[in-house]
Design an enzyme around this catalytic site. Structure first.
Site, PDB file in Angstrom:
ATOM      1  N   ASP A   1       0.861  -1.188   0.000  1.00 22.63           N
ATOM      2  CA  ASP A   1       0.000   0.000   0.000  1.00 22.63           C
ATOM      3  C   ASP A   1       0.892   1.230   0.000  1.00 22.63           C
ATOM      4  OD1 ASP A   1      -2.322  -1.408   0.234  1.00 22.63           O
ATOM      5  OD2 ASP A   1      -2.316  -1.387   2.415  1.00 22.63           O
TER       6      ASP A   1
HETATM    7  P1  ATP Z   1      -3.310   3.595  -0.286  1.00 20.97           P
HETATM    8  O1  ATP Z   1      -3.740   2.460  -1.122  1.00 20.97           O
HETATM    9  O2  ATP Z   1      -2.284   4.432  -0.882  1.00 20.97           O
HETATM   10  O3  ATP Z   1      -3.042   3.229   1.114  1.00 20.97           O
HETATM   11  P2  ATP Z   1      -5.847   4.196   0.277  1.00 20.97           P
HETATM   12  O4  ATP Z   1      -6.160   2.764   0.070  1.00 20.97           O
HETATM   13  O5  ATP Z   1      -5.866   4.751   1.658  1.00 20.97           O
HETATM   14  O6  ATP Z   1      -4.511   4.560  -0.342  1.00 20.97           O
HETATM   15  P3  ATP Z   1      -8.332   4.990  -0.244  1.00 20.97           P
HETATM   16  O7  ATP Z   1      -8.515   5.097   1.211  1.00 20.97           O
HETATM   17  O8  ATP Z   1      -9.014   3.923  -1.008  1.00 20.97           O
HETATM   18  O9  ATP Z   1      -6.833   4.949  -0.592  1.00 20.97           O
HETATM   19  O10 ATP Z   1      -8.685   6.364  -0.842  1.00 20.97           O
HETATM   20  C1  ATP Z   1      -8.821   6.524  -2.216  1.00 20.97           C
HETATM   21  C2  ATP Z   1      -9.281   7.906  -2.473  1.00 20.97           C
HETATM   22  O11 ATP Z   1     -10.509   8.144  -1.796  1.00 20.97           O
HETATM   23  C3  ATP Z   1      -8.345   8.971  -1.966  1.00 20.97           C
HETATM   24  O12 ATP Z   1      -7.412   9.309  -2.952  1.00 20.97           O
HETATM   25  C4  ATP Z   1      -9.262  10.127  -1.665  1.00 20.97           C
HETATM   26  O13 ATP Z   1      -9.471  10.868  -2.840  1.00 20.97           O
HETATM   27  C5  ATP Z   1     -10.563   9.455  -1.283  1.00 20.97           C
HETATM   28  N1  ATP Z   1     -10.695   9.381   0.175  1.00 20.97           N
HETATM   29  C6  ATP Z   1      -9.921   8.723   1.027  1.00 20.97           C
HETATM   30  N2  ATP Z   1     -10.347   8.855   2.292  1.00 20.97           N
HETATM   31  C7  ATP Z   1     -11.441   9.623   2.244  1.00 20.97           C
HETATM   32  C8  ATP Z   1     -12.362  10.149   3.223  1.00 20.97           C
HETATM   33  N3  ATP Z   1     -12.225   9.865   4.515  1.00 20.97           N
HETATM   34  N4  ATP Z   1     -13.360  10.914   2.790  1.00 20.97           N
HETATM   35  C9  ATP Z   1     -13.523  11.174   1.496  1.00 20.97           C
HETATM   36  N5  ATP Z   1     -12.689  10.734   0.528  1.00 20.97           N
HETATM   37  C10 ATP Z   1     -11.663   9.979   0.888  1.00 20.97           C
END
Ligand code: ATP
Length: 897
Positions: free
Chosen positions: A325
């Site tokens: 990740d």
């Molecule tokens: P990584 O894979 O790098 O660890 P992640 O899995 O944390 O990232 P996600 O959490 O799936 O990524 O987030 C993807 C997208 O969703 C982010 O780029 C952001 O634009 C949006 N996002 C993440 N968290 C939130 C939130 N709490 N509220 C609204 N949008 C969010």
């Protein structure tokens, strides 16, 4: 009346559980009164069961029968010594096993489950064991419900209750009180301890903890047994058993043939055969191997990697691809809003980390800034707590960064939230990549606030705000440009939007016709240690793949900063969906950055990597299952990551931000979520494997040398150069003392510059087998040479065999130095410096060997006779010659290339 039949307000009143949560002091008092929220652990095996496990081993049974037979034959001394050895062997085994189990138990508590509670007015993570009735608990996807909870708020909350009810379909929950008492499976407003949150979020009041919870009443005991067993250990166990059976059969044959054909006295022959049996069976080896693994488990735990399933400790050393990740693992997960695009304005945000002071490089029009602040503050579940000059954050670091932004824009998120109470919400869902809340203010305005990934939001927006706060048509092209501008700088981009809304409940379908407020760009710099760890992986022939939910450009920019190879080529989740399995296999080796992926993509990637030829950094790494794919380590944190974590060769869960479900699906848990710790664990895994090999390379030739000596002596009608009891002494004392040190060996220099080993490489490779044979013959030569010198020197058999035993021990000692390094590299300053453990072992060895040589009791027991200086020099000489021969061979081999 059951909790499910009562209204939440009634429950709160009965349990004196205020909405803002218990105070810490009240919780502490209740904890003392009610006891810890944990289930009684299953008791381990009793001492006699463990003792029996030690005794029921084949070698011990052979020795026990030898005790009886030697006693019957009138060899009382032999009988007593063998019995003493049996007892000490069983006791040592017990102690060693106990220590290995302790090592595992010690790391198990590191994985104690946690729970999110509201205490002292804000949400915090605490150990689940500290929950008390009356606590207010928050539930998220992937959580194991930590106690029995009466739910008061649910958002699409579904629980897997199979553990309690056997029903495998997830059950949808709701907060309303039930009219009648019902069975567990029908109590839809309760979340029971031990069940799993599959979807949605919830909040509720703890009504029962520990053994008073439903699961506590049903099972009472929680079975938690992970033995120290691994495939390699099982393989070695089988090997040892096979050897023992062969040796016993051979021994019996020699006994019968010898007695029948040559007419040798049965008693003498029997003792010789006992000696042969003891000599040939590598009795200490299983213990050495399990200690090596236990030491590895401890070392990994020290580097923040906790092994949940023992086989992983072997596999992790063979990993050829790591899929990681991004957020929090490769990056620091310390977010900061660095830039804004609001209306037609681009602004940079000044400030340092989570410090509240800072501001914009130029002011924004008021009509844009106000909705921006409201969206950032209201569509947000994090909270900030100022403590001793620093700011502590609770909740998602990205949401905390948005709260900090509100402060920097001279707003106060807490006051804004008080003015705009929340009526409903749609929690963040990785599938839709957005979150929404419905708030109303005291003037009767109802507004829906949304934040999320810009692509997800743009398609739901029709309008945007101008400088005067009026709605104008959305300029999609302009926003796409701004997204690229922010993302290309490595920033995580988030869009904020709103809409006036009159309803009282929110559905996904309400999120359309929105008004775009603007974009924020969040910086989350790479971890410095992750950059070094990526470089280390590349040197070690391990490919690193970054799998993220972020935008492709953000992912690519961060990948470049991390030094990931081929960072410009990015495959998005959408593109991945369009590839069939074959096409994916064809490109998975080349592409290292995967963006806008969802958890389901991880499973496809694992499978593609495992079955594609040449997908590792070193494509020579073949799987023994006939496929040429990689050995894959995959990280994950969410409940939906579980299938990929299970499918990976080593599933690695994040201990900090990971869910309980991800932990349970994984083989290793990274306590600090740090990529560098993962690479450290791979390094430890390689070291463990090296040390297992060293242990085998050390032990087998000793047994080989001893048994060949005895067979040769028996065949030639030669006096036994070393008696059965003396062999017992060497195997039980000096071999074990010396071999034990190999479990603590550090990694060989240059280990991380080598490609990963093939996963199913046999532990006893052809090269190792050759080394065992060669060194066995050298031991044989040494033993006979020393014996003959002893005879010539003194004419006494007791003296000659004492010289032979001392020569054998000296050869073991020098051989120990030889196996520590690759062939030809043992004679070096580094090699002779040894390790503290080695020097402690040598000191113990000298003491024990002196007792053997000079203590009258031992002389009588083992028929030894005090060696003179010349004898000691001869013994030492045998060791030195052995080391020189091995070193010379190594040099010649290396010279040949
Ligand atoms: P990584 O894979 O790098 O660890 P992640 O899995 O944390 O990232 P996600 O959490 O799936 O990524 O987030 C993807 C997208 O969703 C982010 O780029 C952001 O634009 C949006 N996002 C993440 N968290 C939130 C939130 N709490 N509220 C609204 N949008 C969010």
């Amino acid at each position: 009346m059951a909790a499910s039949q009562l209204a939440v307000a009634e429950i709160r009143a009965r349990l004196q559980a205020p909405e803002e949560g218990l105070s810490s002091s009240e919780a502490a008092t209740r904890l003392q009164q009610q006891g810890s929220n944990s289930l009684p652990q299953a008791r381990g095996r009793s001492w006699w069961q463990r003792l029996w496990a030690q005794i029921s081993n084949l070698l011990i049974l052979v020795l026990l029968s030898a005790v009886v037979i030697t006693a019957l034959l009138g060899h009382t001394l032999d009988s007593v010594v063998i019995l003493a050895v049996v007892i000490s062997q069983a006791l040592i085994g017990l102690v060693q096993e106990g220590r290995a189990e302790q090592a595992l138990a010690a790391i198990r508590h590191m994985l104690a489950p946690a729970a999110s509670v509201i205490r002292d007015g804000h949400s915090q993570r605490i150990a689940a064991a500290d929950l008390v009735p009356g606590d207010t608990v928050l539930l998220e996807p992937g959580d194991r419900v930590p106690a029995d909870i009466r739910l008061e708020r649910c958002h699409s909350l579904s629980l897997d209750e199979a553990i309690l009810t056997g029903e495998s379909l997830a059950v949808e929950k709701q907060p309303e009180a039930l009219a009648a008492a019902s069975a567990l499976g029908d109590q839809t407003n309760m979340a029971f301890s031990g069940t799993l949150v599959v979807r949605g979020t919830g909040r509720g009041v703890v009504v029962a903890t520990g053994s008073r919870s439903e699961i506590g009443r049903i099972s009472g005991l929680l079975q938690q047994t992970t033995g120290l067993q691994t495939p390699l250990l099982a393989q070695m166990d089988r090997f040892a058993r096979l050897m023992a059976t062969l040796v016993l059969a051979g021994g019996l044959l020699i006994l019968l043939l010898g007695h029948w054909l040559s007419g040798l006295p049965f008693a003498d022959l029997f003792i010789a055969v006992v000696g042969l049996t003891v000599a040939a069976i590598p009795e200490g080896l299983p213990a050495i191997l399990s200690i090596t693994l236990a030491v590895g488990v401890r070392r990994m735990a020290k580097r923040q990697a906790v092994v949940r399933r023992m086989p992983a400790i072997e596999t992790i050393g063979a990993v050829s691809v790591i899929c990681s990740d991004k957020t929090g693992t490769l990056t620091r997960n310390e977010m900061m809003v660095a830039a804004l695009a609001c209306g037609v304005h681009y602004r940079q945000v000044r400030g340092d980390g989570y410090a509240l002071d800072g501001g914009l490089d130029e002011p924004l029009p008021e009509a844009l800034q106000t909705p921006l602040m409201l969206a950032a503050a209201l569509c947000n579940d994090a909270s900030l707590q100022a403590a001793e000059g620093t700011v502590k954050i609770h909740g998602d670091p990205m949401e905390a960064a948005l709260q900090v932004l509100v402060h920097r824009l001279d707003g106060d998120p807490v006051r804004l939230a008080q003015h705009w109470p929340r009526r409903d919400e749609i929690p963040f869902d990785a599938e839709y990549r957005l979150m929404a809340t419905l708030n109303h203010n005291h003037q009767g305005r109802h507004v829906l606030w949304v934040k999320g990934a810009p692509e997800a939001l743009l398609q739901r927006c029709r309008q945007q705000l101008d400088d005067a706060g009026n709605s104008v048509a959305l300029q999609t092209g302009y926003w796409l440009e701004m997204i690229e501008r922010l993302a290309a700088d490595g920033q995580r981009v988030l869009a904020l939007a709103c809409k006036e809304y009159s309803g009282s409940e929110l559905e996904m379908s309400d999120l359309n016709e929105l008004q775009l407020i603007g974009l924020v760009g969040l910086m989350d710099p790479p971890r410095a240690e992750a950059i070094a760890a990526v470089a280390e992986c590349h040197a070690a022939g391990i490919a690193v793949k970054m799998i993220t939910g972020d935008h492709a450009l953000t992912a690519s920019a961060i990948a470049a900063r991390l030094g990931l190879s081929n960072s410009a080529e990015v495959l998005t989740g959408k593109q991945l969906d369009e590839l069939d399995d074959q096409a994916l296999q064809d490109c998975v080796g080349r592409v290292n950055v995967y963006a806008r992926t969802s958890p389901e993509h991880k499973l496809r990637l694992v499978q593609a990597l495992q079955s594609s030829a040449g997908s590792g950094a070193d494509s020579g790494n073949q799987r023994a299952d006939g496929q040429g794919g990689a050995v894959v380590a995959m990280t994950g944190d969410g409940v939906n990551d579980a299938p990929a974590l299970k499918a990976a060769d080593v599933g690695i869960a994040m201990g900090h931000k990971g869910s309980q479900a991800a932990r349970e699906a994984s083989a290793v848990v990274l306590l600090d979520d740090n990529f560098a710790s993962l690479v450290a664990a791979v390094k430890e895994g390689r070291t463990v494997y090296q040390n297992l090999k060293k242990g085998i390379a050390f032990m087998l030739p000793i047994n080989g040398g001893e048994s060949i000596s005895l067979v040769v002596a028996l065949l030639l009608g030669h006096t036994l150069p070393i008696s059965a009891l003396q062999i017992l002494w060497v195997n039980m004392i000096s071999s074990v003392i010396l071999a034990m040190t190999l479990a603590f060996e550090p990694a060989l220099p240059g280990m991380m510059q080598q490609p990963p080993r093939a996963r199913f490489e046999p532990l006893l490779s052809r090269r190792l087998a050759w080394q065992v044979l060669k060194v066995s013959l050298l031991f044989l030569a040494g033993i006979f040479a020393a014996w003959h010198w002893g005879m010539a020197h003194s004419g006494s058999e007791a003296f000659a065999s004492t010289v032979a035993v001392n020569a054998l021990v000296a050869m073991e000692l020098f051989y120990l130095f030889a196996v520590r390094y690759p062939p030809g590299q043992a004679i070096s300053l580094q090699g002779f410096k040894g390790t503290p453990v080695i020097w402690a072992a040598i000191a113990a060895l000298i003491v024990m060997q002196s007792l053997f040589n000079w203590l009258p009791l031992f002389q009588r027991t083992f028929n030894s006779s005090a060696p003179d200086v010349a004898a000691l020099l001869v013994a030492a000489g045998c060791g030195i010659v052995l080391l020189l021969i091995l070193q010379l061979e190594g040099w010649i081999r290396r010279g040949r290339g």
